[in-house]
Structure formats: C-alpha cells, structure tokens
Design a protein around this motif. Structure first.
Motif, PDB file in Angstrom:
ATOM      1  N   VAL A  24     -64.449   7.085  29.158  1.00 59.73           N
ATOM      2  CA  VAL A  24     -63.040   6.685  29.070  1.00 59.73           C
ATOM      3  C   VAL A  24     -62.910   5.172  29.176  1.00 59.73           C
ATOM      4  O   VAL A  24     -62.170   4.541  28.408  1.00 59.73           O
ATOM      5  CB  VAL A  24     -62.202   7.399  30.160  1.00 59.73           C
ATOM      6  CG1 VAL A  24     -60.822   6.796  30.285  1.00 59.73           C
ATOM      7  CG2 VAL A  24     -62.101   8.879  29.859  1.00 59.73           C
ATOM      8  N   LEU A  25     -63.642   4.560  30.108  1.00 62.76           N
ATOM      9  CA  LEU A  25     -63.588   3.098  30.246  1.00 62.76           C
ATOM     10  C   LEU A  25     -64.060   2.393  28.984  1.00 62.76           C
ATOM     11  O   LEU A  25     -63.441   1.423  28.545  1.00 62.76           O
ATOM     12  CB  LEU A  25     -64.446   2.654  31.429  1.00 62.76           C
ATOM     13  CG  LEU A  25     -63.851   2.825  32.811  1.00 62.76           C
ATOM     14  CD1 LEU A  25     -64.867   2.444  33.873  1.00 62.76           C
ATOM     15  CD2 LEU A  25     -62.602   1.990  32.971  1.00 62.76           C
ATOM     16  N   VAL A  26     -65.132   2.882  28.401  1.00 57.50           N
ATOM     17  CA  VAL A  26     -65.660   2.237  27.202  1.00 57.50           C
ATOM     18  C   VAL A  26     -64.699   2.402  26.031  1.00 57.50           C
ATOM     19  O   VAL A  26     -64.454   1.452  25.272  1.00 57.50           O
ATOM     20  CB  VAL A  26     -67.059   2.812  26.856  1.00 57.50           C
ATOM     21  CG1 VAL A  26     -67.510   2.371  25.482  1.00 57.50           C
ATOM     22  CG2 VAL A  26     -68.063   2.373  27.905  1.00 57.50           C
ATOM     23  N   LEU A  43     -64.858  -6.739  34.982  1.00 56.09           N
ATOM     24  CA  LEU A  43     -64.536  -5.476  34.326  1.00 56.09           C
ATOM     25  C   LEU A  43     -65.170  -5.395  32.938  1.00 56.09           C
ATOM     26  O   LEU A  43     -65.751  -4.368  32.566  1.00 56.09           O
ATOM     27  CB  LEU A  43     -63.020  -5.300  34.222  1.00 56.09           C
ATOM     28  CG  LEU A  43     -62.531  -3.976  33.646  1.00 56.09           C
ATOM     29  CD1 LEU A  43     -63.039  -2.822  34.492  1.00 56.09           C
ATOM     30  CD2 LEU A  43     -61.022  -3.968  33.585  1.00 56.09           C
ATOM     31  N   PHE A  44     -65.099  -6.484  32.204  1.00 62.51           N
ATOM     32  CA  PHE A  44     -65.717  -6.509  30.879  1.00 62.51           C
ATOM     33  C   PHE A  44     -67.233  -6.358  30.985  1.00 62.51           C
ATOM     34  O   PHE A  44     -67.857  -5.697  30.157  1.00 62.51           O
ATOM     35  CB  PHE A  44     -65.351  -7.804  30.143  1.00 62.51           C
ATOM     36  CG  PHE A  44     -65.786  -7.811  28.720  1.00 62.51           C
ATOM     37  CD1 PHE A  44     -65.056  -7.141  27.757  1.00 62.51           C
ATOM     38  CD2 PHE A  44     -66.935  -8.478  28.335  1.00 62.51           C
ATOM     39  CE1 PHE A  44     -65.459  -7.136  26.434  1.00 62.51           C
ATOM     40  CE2 PHE A  44     -67.353  -8.484  27.016  1.00 62.51           C
ATOM     41  CZ  PHE A  44     -66.600  -7.807  26.063  1.00 62.51           C
ATOM     42  N   SER A  45     -67.836  -6.938  32.016  1.00 56.98           N
ATOM     43  CA  SER A  45     -69.284  -6.818  32.209  1.00 56.98           C
ATOM     44  C   SER A  45     -69.685  -5.379  32.506  1.00 56.98           C
ATOM     45  O   SER A  45     -70.696  -4.891  31.991  1.00 56.98           O
ATOM     46  CB  SER A  45     -69.743  -7.707  33.359  1.00 56.98           C
ATOM     47  OG  SER A  45     -69.440  -9.050  33.079  1.00 56.98           O
ATOM     48  N   ILE A  46     -68.900  -4.692  33.333  1.00 52.83           N
ATOM     49  CA  ILE A  46     -69.190  -3.290  33.648  1.00 52.83           C
ATOM     50  C   ILE A  46     -69.054  -2.422  32.408  1.00 52.83           C
ATOM     51  O   ILE A  46     -69.909  -1.574  32.133  1.00 52.83           O
ATOM     52  CB  ILE A  46     -68.258  -2.788  34.771  1.00 52.83           C
ATOM     53  CG1 ILE A  46     -68.616  -3.461  36.085  1.00 52.83           C
ATOM     54  CG2 ILE A  46     -68.341  -1.272  34.914  1.00 52.83           C
ATOM     55  CD1 ILE A  46     -67.655  -3.170  37.202  1.00 52.83           C
ATOM     56  N   ILE A  47     -67.995  -2.633  31.633  1.00 54.13           N
ATOM     57  CA  ILE A  47     -67.775  -1.824  30.437  1.00 54.13           C
ATOM     58  C   ILE A  47     -68.871  -2.074  29.411  1.00 54.13           C
ATOM     59  O   ILE A  47     -69.358  -1.145  28.766  1.00 54.13           O
ATOM     60  CB  ILE A  47     -66.374  -2.109  29.857  1.00 54.13           C
ATOM     61  CG1 ILE A  47     -65.311  -1.607  30.828  1.00 54.13           C
ATOM     62  CG2 ILE A  47     -66.195  -1.453  28.500  1.00 54.13           C
ATOM     63  CD1 ILE A  47     -63.914  -2.011  30.474  1.00 54.13           C
ATOM     64  N   THR A  48     -69.286  -3.313  29.254  1.00 57.56           N
ATOM     65  CA  THR A  48     -70.367  -3.631  28.325  1.00 57.56           C
ATOM     66  C   THR A  48     -71.677  -2.976  28.768  1.00 57.56           C
ATOM     67  O   THR A  48     -72.443  -2.475  27.942  1.00 57.56           O
ATOM     68  CB  THR A  48     -70.543  -5.153  28.216  1.00 57.56           C
ATOM     69  OG1 THR A  48     -69.300  -5.733  27.816  1.00 57.56           O
ATOM     70  CG2 THR A  48     -71.614  -5.502  27.209  1.00 57.56           C
ATOM     71  N   ALA A  49     -71.923  -2.932  30.066  1.00 56.71           N
ATOM     72  CA  ALA A  49     -73.143  -2.302  30.581  1.00 56.71           C
ATOM     73  C   ALA A  49     -73.118  -0.787  30.369  1.00 56.71           C
ATOM     74  O   ALA A  49     -74.160  -0.166  30.177  1.00 56.71           O
ATOM     75  CB  ALA A  49     -73.314  -2.624  32.056  1.00 56.71           C
ATOM     76  N   LEU A  50     -71.935  -0.180  30.405  1.00 51.30           N
ATOM     77  CA  LEU A  50     -71.812   1.273  30.246  1.00 51.30           C
ATOM     78  C   LEU A  50     -71.828   1.726  28.794  1.00 51.30           C
ATOM     79  O   LEU A  50     -72.015   2.916  28.524  1.00 51.30           O
ATOM     80  CB  LEU A  50     -70.514   1.764  30.887  1.00 51.30           C
ATOM     81  CG  LEU A  50     -70.450   1.783  32.396  1.00 51.30           C
ATOM     82  CD1 LEU A  50     -69.058   2.168  32.853  1.00 51.30           C
ATOM     83  CD2 LEU A  50     -71.475   2.726  32.970  1.00 51.30           C
ATOM     84  N   GLU A  51     -71.650   0.810  27.877  1.00 52.42           N
ATOM     85  CA  GLU A  51     -71.502   1.172  26.475  1.00 52.42           C
ATOM     86  C   GLU A  51     -72.737   1.915  25.963  1.00 52.42           C
ATOM     87  O   GLU A  51     -73.848   1.414  25.998  1.00 52.42           O
ATOM     88  CB  GLU A  51     -71.277  -0.082  25.637  1.00 52.42           C
ATOM     89  CG  GLU A  51     -70.749   0.201  24.264  1.00 52.42           C
ATOM     90  CD  GLU A  51     -70.274  -1.063  23.580  1.00 52.42           C
ATOM     91  OE1 GLU A  51     -69.799  -0.953  22.460  1.00 52.42           O
ATOM     92  OE2 GLU A  51     -70.387  -2.147  24.170  1.00 52.42           O
ATOM     93  N   GLY A  52     -72.537   3.131  25.503  1.00 55.02           N
ATOM     94  CA  GLY A  52     -73.609   3.952  24.967  1.00 55.02           C
ATOM     95  C   GLY A  52     -74.331   4.782  26.014  1.00 55.02           C
ATOM     96  O   GLY A  52     -74.824   5.861  25.724  1.00 55.02           O
ATOM     97  N   LYS A  53     -74.380   4.301  27.234  1.00 61.13           N
ATOM     98  CA  LYS A  53     -75.101   5.025  28.280  1.00 61.13           C
ATOM     99  C   LYS A  53     -74.300   6.201  28.812  1.00 61.13           C
ATOM    100  O   LYS A  53     -74.871   7.251  29.132  1.00 61.13           O
ATOM    101  CB  LYS A  53     -75.463   4.076  29.409  1.00 61.13           C
ATOM    102  CG  LYS A  53     -76.463   3.015  28.993  1.00 61.13           C
ATOM    103  CD  LYS A  53     -76.643   1.983  30.078  1.00 61.13           C
ATOM    104  CE  LYS A  53     -77.566   0.884  29.663  1.00 61.13           C
ATOM    105  NZ  LYS A  53     -77.023  -0.002  28.658  1.00 61.13           N
ATOM    106  N   ALA A  54     -72.995   6.045  28.928  1.00 59.40           N
ATOM    107  CA  ALA A  54     -72.165   7.118  29.473  1.00 59.40           C
ATOM    108  C   ALA A  54     -72.141   8.324  28.538  1.00 59.40           C
ATOM    109  O   ALA A  54     -72.245   9.465  28.990  1.00 59.40           O
ATOM    110  CB  ALA A  54     -70.750   6.608  29.724  1.00 59.40           C
ATOM    111  N   SER A  55     -72.039   8.082  27.248  1.00 58.65           N
ATOM    112  CA  SER A  55     -72.014   9.213  26.310  1.00 58.65           C
ATOM    113  C   SER A  55     -73.374   9.896  26.234  1.00 58.65           C
ATOM    114  O   SER A  55     -73.455  11.126  26.144  1.00 58.65           O
ATOM    115  CB  SER A  55     -71.569   8.751  24.928  1.00 58.65           C
ATOM    116  OG  SER A  55     -72.423   7.747  24.440  1.00 58.65           O
ATOM    117  N   ALA A  56     -74.459   9.131  26.314  1.00 54.76           N
ATOM    118  CA  ALA A  56     -75.795   9.722  26.326  1.00 54.76           C
ATOM    119  C   ALA A  56     -75.991  10.565  27.587  1.00 54.76           C
ATOM    120  O   ALA A  56     -76.546  11.673  27.524  1.00 54.76           O
ATOM    121  CB  ALA A  56     -76.848   8.634  26.240  1.00 54.76           C
TER     122      ALA A  56
END
Length: 83
Positions: A24-26, A43-56
C-alpha cells in the motif's frame, strides 16, 4: 458439542500484514509525496527501499499458506481446493 478449532500461525498473519502495508505504501507513493521535485526524506527512503520487496514477500507468503493448507490432503483434493 465439540468445536473443531483450526490452528492459526500468527507469525504468518503478521508477515502478511507487513507485506500488505508495504504494498500500500509503495502504490500510494505519488499521493504521499507533496511535489514531484521532492525526492528526499525518511518516508521516501523507506518507500524506495520497500519497492518490489513487499509484493515479492506477499507472493511467497501466499505460496507458504497454500502449501500449509494442502499438506494433509491427497493430490486430487488439493487440486480441487486450489482451483
């Protein structure tokens, strides 16, 4: 009267929750960032770090849940349950 109580794996539920919140954040990154030129901040750093990893993580957890739910039944019953 006896109740057949299913055992839940609360760690798996918590991991699913974390993966869902990460997705949801991404996906709402554009709505949360105030302007297009602002690409810094925690916040942008956290979202960038989560990109692709949360869905996997969510897909992996779905597979684990499917495997656990069909481990004690035979192959044809497992196919029916999956479909």
């Amino acid at each position: 009267m006896t109740r057949n109580k299913q055992k839940r794996i609360y760690g798996l539920d918590l991991a699913r929750c974390i993966a869902l919140l990460g997705m949801v954040l991404v996906n709402f990154r554009l709505a949360m960032v105030e302007s297009s030129d602002r690409t810094s901040g925690w916040l942008f750093s956290i979202i960038t770090a989560l990109e692709g990893k949360a869905s996997a993580l969510f897909v992996i957890l779905a597979g684990i849940g499917l495997g656990i739910s069909t481990k004690d039944i035979d192959w044809s019953a497992a196919q029916k349950k999956i479909f």
